[in-house]
Design a protein around this motif. Structure first.
Motif, PDB file in Angstrom:
ATOM      1  N   ASN A  33       0.814  -1.213   0.000  1.00  0.00           N
ATOM      2  CA  ASN A  33       0.000   0.000   0.000  1.00  0.00           C
ATOM      3  C   ASN A  33       0.850   1.268   0.000  1.00  0.00           C
ATOM      4  O   ASN A  33       0.436   2.287  -0.541  1.00  0.00           O
ATOM      5  N   ARG A  34       2.031   1.204   0.581  1.00  0.00           N
ATOM      6  CA  ARG A  34       2.932   2.368   0.563  1.00  0.00           C
ATOM      7  C   ARG A  34       3.604   2.540  -0.797  1.00  0.00           C
ATOM      8  O   ARG A  34       3.959   3.645  -1.177  1.00  0.00           O
ATOM      9  N   SER A  35       3.786   1.442  -1.542  1.00  0.00           N
ATOM     10  CA  SER A  35       4.593   1.521  -2.751  1.00  0.00           C
ATOM     11  C   SER A  35       3.816   1.500  -4.066  1.00  0.00           C
ATOM     12  O   SER A  35       4.372   1.798  -5.106  1.00  0.00           O
ATOM     13  N   THR A  36       2.561   1.143  -4.055  1.00  0.00           N
ATOM     14  CA  THR A  36       1.822   1.061  -5.314  1.00  0.00           C
ATOM     15  C   THR A  36       1.181   2.395  -5.663  1.00  0.00           C
ATOM     16  O   THR A  36       0.977   3.242  -4.802  1.00  0.00           O
ATOM     17  N   GLY A  37       0.857   2.545  -6.913  1.00  0.00           N
ATOM     18  CA  GLY A  37       0.211   3.765  -7.372  1.00  0.00           C
ATOM     19  C   GLY A  37      -1.302   3.621  -7.458  1.00  0.00           C
ATOM     20  O   GLY A  37      -1.946   4.366  -8.187  1.00  0.00           O
ATOM     21  N   LEU A  38      -1.863   2.678  -6.733  1.00  0.00           N
ATOM     22  CA  LEU A  38      -3.311   2.469  -6.773  1.00  0.00           C
ATOM     23  C   LEU A  38      -4.037   3.617  -6.073  1.00  0.00           C
ATOM     24  O   LEU A  38      -3.538   4.165  -5.083  1.00  0.00           O
ATOM     25  N   ALA A  39      -5.200   3.929  -6.571  1.00  0.00           N
ATOM     26  CA  ALA A  39      -5.992   5.019  -5.990  1.00  0.00           C
ATOM     27  C   ALA A  39      -6.434   4.682  -4.563  1.00  0.00           C
ATOM     28  O   ALA A  39      -6.479   5.553  -3.699  1.00  0.00           O
ATOM     29  N   LEU A  40      -6.768   3.414  -4.320  1.00  0.00           N
ATOM     30  CA  LEU A  40      -7.218   2.978  -3.001  1.00  0.00           C
ATOM     31  C   LEU A  40      -6.347   1.817  -2.525  1.00  0.00           C
ATOM     32  O   LEU A  40      -5.829   1.044  -3.329  1.00  0.00           O
ATOM     33  N   ASN A  41      -6.188   1.704  -1.224  1.00  0.00           N
ATOM     34  CA  ASN A  41      -5.356   0.648  -0.660  1.00  0.00           C
ATOM     35  C   ASN A  41      -5.912  -0.737  -0.941  1.00  0.00           C
ATOM     36  O   ASN A  41      -7.119  -0.931  -1.090  1.00  0.00           O
ATOM     37  N   CYS A  42      -5.011  -1.700  -0.956  1.00  0.00           N
ATOM     38  CA  CYS A  42      -5.387  -3.110  -1.067  1.00  0.00           C
ATOM     39  C   CYS A  42      -5.775  -3.630   0.312  1.00  0.00           C
ATOM     40  O   CYS A  42      -5.220  -3.196   1.328  1.00  0.00           O
TER      41      CYS A  42
END
Length: 131
Positions: A33-42
């Motif tokens: 969650n800190r490293s991905t560019g996703l709009a919302l956390n996994c």
């Protein structure tokens, strides 16, 4: 290690299948969650405890390759049930063969409830206890 299944509301109908050798699978989720560019956390949906998580993850990815969204990513357009079934089936198959996984380790999350309950998220404990 663990083979885990993650989901995010920003990618409905897709699940990330990965692995970690960390004792606390939630730590891996935090790293992602800190490293991905996703709009919302996994969010962690499910996890399978095994001896050789990296190898099991690779076999699961091969089995589900037709549903893989991008060959360089670990996201699959499948249901959570399909992900869990593939992981359990391959994990238990290899446990029986004693090739990849040590039957003395805790191959399913329920077994880990007795060992490190603090590392298992409540929603996963509840899911296991229902089955």
């Amino acid at each position: 290690g663990w083979v885990y299944v993650l989901a995010t509301p920003s990618q409905p109908g897709m699940y990330k299948i990965g692995y970690t050798d960390q004792e606390d699978v939630q730590e891996r989720v935090k790293q992602i969650n800190r490293s991905t560019g996703l709009a919302l956390n996994c969010d962690l949906q499910w996890a399978f405890r095994c001896f050789n998580a990296k190898r099991l993850e690779g076999e699961v990815h091969k089995r589900l390759s037709s549903a893989r969204v991008n060959n360089r990513k670990e996201w699959f357009a499948i249901s959570l049930t399909e992900a869990k079934e593939a992981i359990k089936e391959l994990g238990n198959e290899k446990l029986d063969e004693k090739r990849l996984y040590n039957a003395g380790t805790f191959q399913i999350i329920g077994s880990a409830l007795n060992i490190c309950p603090e590392s298992i998220p409540k929603n996963i404990k509840n899911d296991y206890e229902k089955n």
